[in-house]
Design a protein around this motif. Structure first.
Motif, mmCIF file in Angstrom:
data_model
loop_
_atom_site.group_PDB
_atom_site.id
_atom_site.type_symbol
_atom_site.label_atom_id
_atom_site.label_comp_id
_atom_site.label_asym_id
_atom_site.label_seq_id
_atom_site.Cartn_x
_atom_site.Cartn_y
_atom_site.Cartn_z
ATOM 1 N N THR A 1 0.831 -1.202 0.000
ATOM 2 C CA THR A 1 0.000 0.000 0.000
ATOM 3 C C THR A 1 0.872 1.260 0.000
ATOM 4 N N THR A 2 1.904 1.256 0.822
ATOM 5 C CA THR A 2 2.801 2.408 0.886
ATOM 6 C C THR A 2 3.482 2.624 -0.466
ATOM 7 N N ASP B 1 16.259 0.650 3.349
ATOM 8 C CA ASP B 1 16.913 1.529 4.322
ATOM 9 C C ASP B 1 17.237 0.784 5.615
#
Ligand SMILES: Nc1nc2c(ncn2[C@@H]2O[C@H](COP(=O)(O)OP(=O)(O)OP(=O)(O)O)[C@@H](O)[C@H]2O)c(=O)[nH]1
Ligand SMILES: [Mg+2]
Length: 387
Positions: free
Chosen positions: A207-208, A343
């Motif tokens: 979704t992100t 990250d």
């Protein structure tokens, strides 16, 4: 990102160049001793290579015969410790001399090769290092075999032995990660609306990522619409709508429990009616073993015929991602990947294994939680970064 992989590869080239330089040491005995110390400090694989440094004039290389006799372990340990102590002391006293010797060993006077047998311990160490950095076994074996072949075939000489080695590592990684790429903007130019289905395990970042892509398309002059195809998880529709508000993207949704294919169908109709460029279809997080949900995805695939099916997976999940991706590929057919949470992944091997095993491109990588934290994945650029 890629820190561990980078460190392991650097350590490999460092050790091999140390070993090669050691084989090629010229000059008088005094300099040679000092130089040897410098190299052996930089080349922990010295047991395999260091014991029989050929004289400078001898340009033939040791045959792959028996290894030198090994002393009993404890005795050896004591000798190693004592040698290290004496070397440290001498190094302190002779720092300027060693500095000079270092210059001598870094200049190659002739051509030198390393034999397969000599290389073996280094390559075995590299294989373990790659596994530690999340490179999967077959991929690690492939890299080690190909790189080993290249190194053994190469005649090293001149001052830039480390550079030569780096080039070979780069070449090997390029070959391992060789794969066609997908130009999403180009695709959006060619077909309207471009329909993309996103799928993958729960919590991976589907979704992100869809929201990040809406922002990416918008920045490049393309409009998008969301299809709230996750009608399964509580609050998923509200989550997507919120992203829609923030990115200025319309969300087409039905009620929870509704058929995701119907939602996707309506979103495509809305895009056609409103001249919207891209339809981004969200789907419920699912494990590849969940048959009901896999059937749901197959239905979207059959009825909507998305132009692209993109698997979104967490880079952090390491090798588990391979079996997930393989299963989704078998059931639905994938075009490419987006790797999220790069990250937070200090290892870096996942992308290499994914491309090598599935032969499909990683298109983007997620590098944070902000909309801007989406980077195009270019294998060449990544390799530059890690080698
Ligand atoms: N650090 C970091 N976090 C990310 C990244 N991508 C997604 N996330 C976070 O991962 C969590 C899960 O993201 P979602 O987008 O909800 O994942 P999903 O795959 O849609 O999850 P389900 O709908 O439950 O299947 C959220 O907290 C995101 O902010 C990324 O690249 N880096
Ligand atoms: Mg979701």
């Amino acid at each position: 990102m890629f820190d561990l992989l980078k460190k392991k590869l650097a350590s490999f080239t460092q050790k091999i160049s140390g070993a090669l330089e050691k084989k090629e040491q010229p000059g008088p005995a005094q300099e040679k001793t000092a130089a040897q110390k410098t190299v052996s400090e930089e080349a922990p694989g010295k047991e395999a290579l260091g014991k029989e440094t050929p004289p400078a004039e001898e340009k033939t290389f040791p045959q792959e015969t028996e290894q030198p006799q090994v002393e009993p372990r404890l005795q050896k340990q004591a000798v190693v410790e004592e040698t290290a102590r004496v070397e440290a002391e001498e190094k302190r006293k002779l720092a300027p001399k060693i500095g000079a010797a270092k210059k001598i060993v870094s200049v190659f006077t002739g051509k030198v090769r390393i034999s397969e047998n000599e290389l073996k311990p280094f390559v075995e160490e590299l294989e373990l290092a790659l596994l530690e950095a999340d490179v999967e076994q077959n991929t690690a074996t492939h890299i080690c075999t190909k790189l080993g072949e290249k190194i053994v075939q190469r005649e090293f000489g001149g001052q830039k032995v480390k550079e030569q080695l780096r080039e070979l590592v780069k070449e090997t990684l390029e070959e391992t990660m060789k794969c066609r790429t997908i130009d999403l903007l180009g695709k959006a130019r060619e077909k309207k609306p471009l329909i993309i289905l996103f799928l993958g395990p729960n919590g991976a970042g589907k979704t992100t990522t869809i929201a990040k892509l809406a922002a990416f398309f918008k920045k490049n002059g393309f409009s998008a619409v969301f299809a709230a195809g996750d009608t399964f998880r509580a609050a998923s529709i509200e989550q997507l709508k919120k992203h829609g508000e923030k990115t200025g993207t319309r969300t087409v949704s039905h009620a929870y429990g509704a058929d995701p294919t119907a939602v996707a169908f309506d979103a495509v109709k809305a895009a056609q009616a409103n001249s919207i460029d891209v339809v981004l279809i969200d789907s419920a997080g699912r494990q590849e073993t969940n048959k009901n949900l896999i059937e749901e995805l197959k239905k979207i695939n059959r009825v909507i015929k998305p132009d692209l099916k993109i698997f979104v997976g967490e880079s952090l999940s390491g090798q588990a991602i391979l079996s997930q991706a393989r299963e989704f590929d078998k059931e639905i057919g994938l075009d490419g990947f987006i790797l999220t949470k790069m990250d937070a992944d200090s290892k870096g091997g996942t992308a290499v294994s994914l491309i090598f095993n599935l032969k499909k491109p990683v298109i983007f990588m997620g590098t944070g939680q902000e909309y801007g934290n989406l980077e195009e994945f270019r294998a060449g650029k990544i390799i530059e970064r890690i080698v």
